[in-house]
Design an enzyme around this catalytic site. Sequence first.
Site, PDB file in Angstrom:
ATOM      1  N   LYS A  50       0.904  -1.259  -0.080  1.00  0.00           N
ATOM      2  CA  LYS A  50      -0.096  -0.014   0.110  1.00  0.00           C
ATOM      3  C   LYS A  50       0.994   1.285  -0.078  1.00  0.00           C
ATOM      4  CE  LYS A  50      -3.938  -2.308   2.247  1.00  0.00           C
ATOM      5  NZ  LYS A  50      -5.007  -2.095   3.269  1.00  0.00           N
ATOM      6  N   TYR A  72     -12.459  -2.774  -3.363  1.00  0.00           N
ATOM      7  CA  TYR A  72     -12.861  -2.784  -2.244  1.00  0.00           C
ATOM      8  C   TYR A  72     -14.462  -2.562  -2.252  1.00  0.00           C
ATOM      9  CZ  TYR A  72      -8.302  -2.139   0.071  1.00  0.00           C
ATOM     10  OH  TYR A  72      -7.090  -2.215   0.528  1.00  0.00           O
ATOM     11  N   ARG A 111      -1.762 -14.209   4.212  1.00  0.00           N
ATOM     12  CA  ARG A 111      -2.461 -13.217   5.115  1.00  0.00           C
ATOM     13  C   ARG A 111      -1.770 -13.370   6.750  1.00  0.00           C
ATOM     14  NH1 ARG A 111      -7.247 -10.908   4.163  1.00  0.00           N
ATOM     15  NH2 ARG A 111      -8.058 -11.007   6.199  1.00  0.00           N
ATOM     16  N   ASN A 170      -1.960   0.351   7.222  1.00  0.00           N
ATOM     17  CA  ASN A 170      -1.737  -1.082   7.742  1.00  0.00           C
ATOM     18  C   ASN A 170      -0.979  -1.558   6.349  1.00  0.00           C
ATOM     19  OD1 ASN A 170      -3.607  -1.779   5.820  1.00  0.00           O
ATOM     20  ND2 ASN A 170      -4.947  -2.956   7.217  1.00  0.00           N
ATOM     21  N   HIS A 185      -2.246  -5.542   1.470  1.00  0.00           N
ATOM     22  CA  HIS A 185      -3.214  -6.273   1.335  1.00  0.00           C
ATOM     23  C   HIS A 185      -3.049  -7.813   0.843  1.00  0.00           C
ATOM     24  CE1 HIS A 185      -7.351  -7.488  -0.204  1.00  0.00           C
ATOM     25  NE2 HIS A 185      -6.673  -8.064  -1.287  1.00  0.00           N
ATOM     26  N   GLU A 236      -9.172 -11.104  -7.797  1.00  0.00           N
ATOM     27  CA  GLU A 236      -8.347  -9.693  -7.744  1.00  0.00           C
ATOM     28  C   GLU A 236      -7.281  -9.771  -8.428  1.00  0.00           C
ATOM     29  OE1 GLU A 236      -7.748  -9.285  -3.318  1.00  0.00           O
ATOM     30  OE2 GLU A 236      -9.872  -9.037  -2.841  1.00  0.00           O
TER      31      GLU A 236
HETATM   32  P1  IDP Z   1      -7.840  -6.919   5.585  1.00  0.00           P
HETATM   33  O1  IDP Z   1      -7.202  -5.898   4.727  1.00  0.00           O
HETATM   34  O2  IDP Z   1      -7.082  -7.468   6.870  1.00  0.00           O
HETATM   35  O3  IDP Z   1      -8.252  -8.089   4.648  1.00  0.00           O
HETATM   36  P2  IDP Z   1     -10.542  -5.941   5.755  1.00  0.00           P
HETATM   37  O4  IDP Z   1     -11.574  -6.251   6.651  1.00  0.00           O
HETATM   38  O5  IDP Z   1     -10.844  -6.576   4.216  1.00  0.00           O
HETATM   39  O6  IDP Z   1      -9.109  -6.203   6.090  1.00  0.00           O
HETATM   40  O7  IDP Z   1     -10.507  -4.296   5.248  1.00  0.00           O
HETATM   41  C1  IDP Z   1      -9.831  -3.936   4.219  1.00  0.00           C
HETATM   42  C2  IDP Z   1      -9.133  -2.705   4.563  1.00  0.00           C
HETATM   43  O8  IDP Z   1      -9.792  -1.603   5.019  1.00  0.00           O
HETATM   44  C3  IDP Z   1      -8.064  -2.687   5.820  1.00  0.00           C
HETATM   45  O9  IDP Z   1      -6.807  -3.610   5.430  1.00  0.00           O
HETATM   46  C4  IDP Z   1      -8.033  -1.511   6.346  1.00  0.00           C
HETATM   47  O10 IDP Z   1      -6.934  -0.727   5.352  1.00  0.00           O
HETATM   48  C5  IDP Z   1      -9.352  -0.790   6.135  1.00  0.00           C
HETATM   49  N1  IDP Z   1     -10.327  -0.633   7.307  1.00  0.00           N
HETATM   50  C6  IDP Z   1     -10.820  -2.047   7.780  1.00  0.00           C
HETATM   51  N2  IDP Z   1     -11.653  -1.548   8.720  1.00  0.00           N
HETATM   52  C7  IDP Z   1     -11.220  -0.399   9.056  1.00  0.00           C
HETATM   53  C8  IDP Z   1     -11.520   0.593  10.049  1.00  0.00           C
HETATM   54  O11 IDP Z   1     -12.578   0.129  10.910  1.00  0.00           O
HETATM   55  N3  IDP Z   1     -11.233   1.868   9.871  1.00  0.00           N
HETATM   56  C9  IDP Z   1     -10.315   2.071   9.023  1.00  0.00           C
HETATM   57  N4  IDP Z   1      -9.840   1.567   7.932  1.00  0.00           N
HETATM   58  C10 IDP Z   1     -10.240   0.064   8.042  1.00  0.00           C
HETATM   59 MG    MG Z   2      -9.799  -8.117   3.232  1.00  0.00          MG
END
Ligand code: IDP
Ligand code: MG
Length: 150
Positions: free
Chosen positions: A9, A49, A85, A112, A115, A126
Site C-alpha cells: 500500500k 474494495y 495473510r 496497515n 493487502h 483480484e
Molecule cells: P484486511 O485488509 O485485513 O483483509 P478488511 O477487513 O478486508 O481487512 O478491510 C480492508 C481494509 O480496510 C483494511 O486493510 C484497512 O486498510 C481498512 N479498514 C478496515 N477496517 C477499518 C476501520 O475500521 N477503519 C479504517 N480502515 C479500516
Molecule cells: Mg480483506
Amino acid sequence: MERTLIIIKPDAVQRGLTGEIIKRFEARGLKIIGMKLLHISRELAEKHYDVHRERPFFAGLVEYIISAPVVVMALEGSDAIAAARATIGATKPSEAAAGSIRGDFGLEIGRNLAHGSDSPENGELEVANFFSESELLSGWRRDVDRWVFE
Ligand code: IDP
Ligand code: MG
C-alpha cells in the site's frame, strides 16, 4: 496452487518498505507470477474494495489506496491465501503478531501497509482485476520449487 493478490500500500511504498515486504513473501516460498508499480485509479479502487462499500471507512479507504503509488504482486503457492495473510498479520496493526508485516511496521488500521486476498475465489478475481493474462507468468520454471513444494 492458489493465487493471491498482494498490494504493497501507499504508506509502505512511501516509507521505503517495498523491498522488505517483497523479501518476506519470497523467503516464504510464494512464487511471484506478476508484479508492477502503479497508481491505482479511483474506479479500480472502488471495484477492489466493493465489499466494503457500505462501511463507514470506505471513502477514507479509497482515498488512502489512491493517494500514491502501490506495488501489486500476484503470488502463487499451496495455501497461498492463508500463508500470505499470516505473513501480513491481523487487520489492526496494533493487534498483529510481532514477526508479521503489520506487527513489525504498523500501528493504525488506516495505515496497515499491505493487502492480501481473503479466499481462493477472491484471489483469482483480484489478480484478474489488476493483471492482464499477458502480464502473468504462471508457467515460469523456478528451480527451487522441488525444495519448497513436496
Ligand atoms: P484486511 O485488509 O485485513 O483483509 P478488511 O477487513 O478486508 O481487512 O478491510 C480492508 C481494509 O480496510 C483494511 O486493510 C484497512 O486498510 C481498512 N479498514 C478496515 N477496517 C477499518 C476501520 O475500521 N477503519 C479504517 N480502515 C479500516
Ligand atoms: Mg480483506
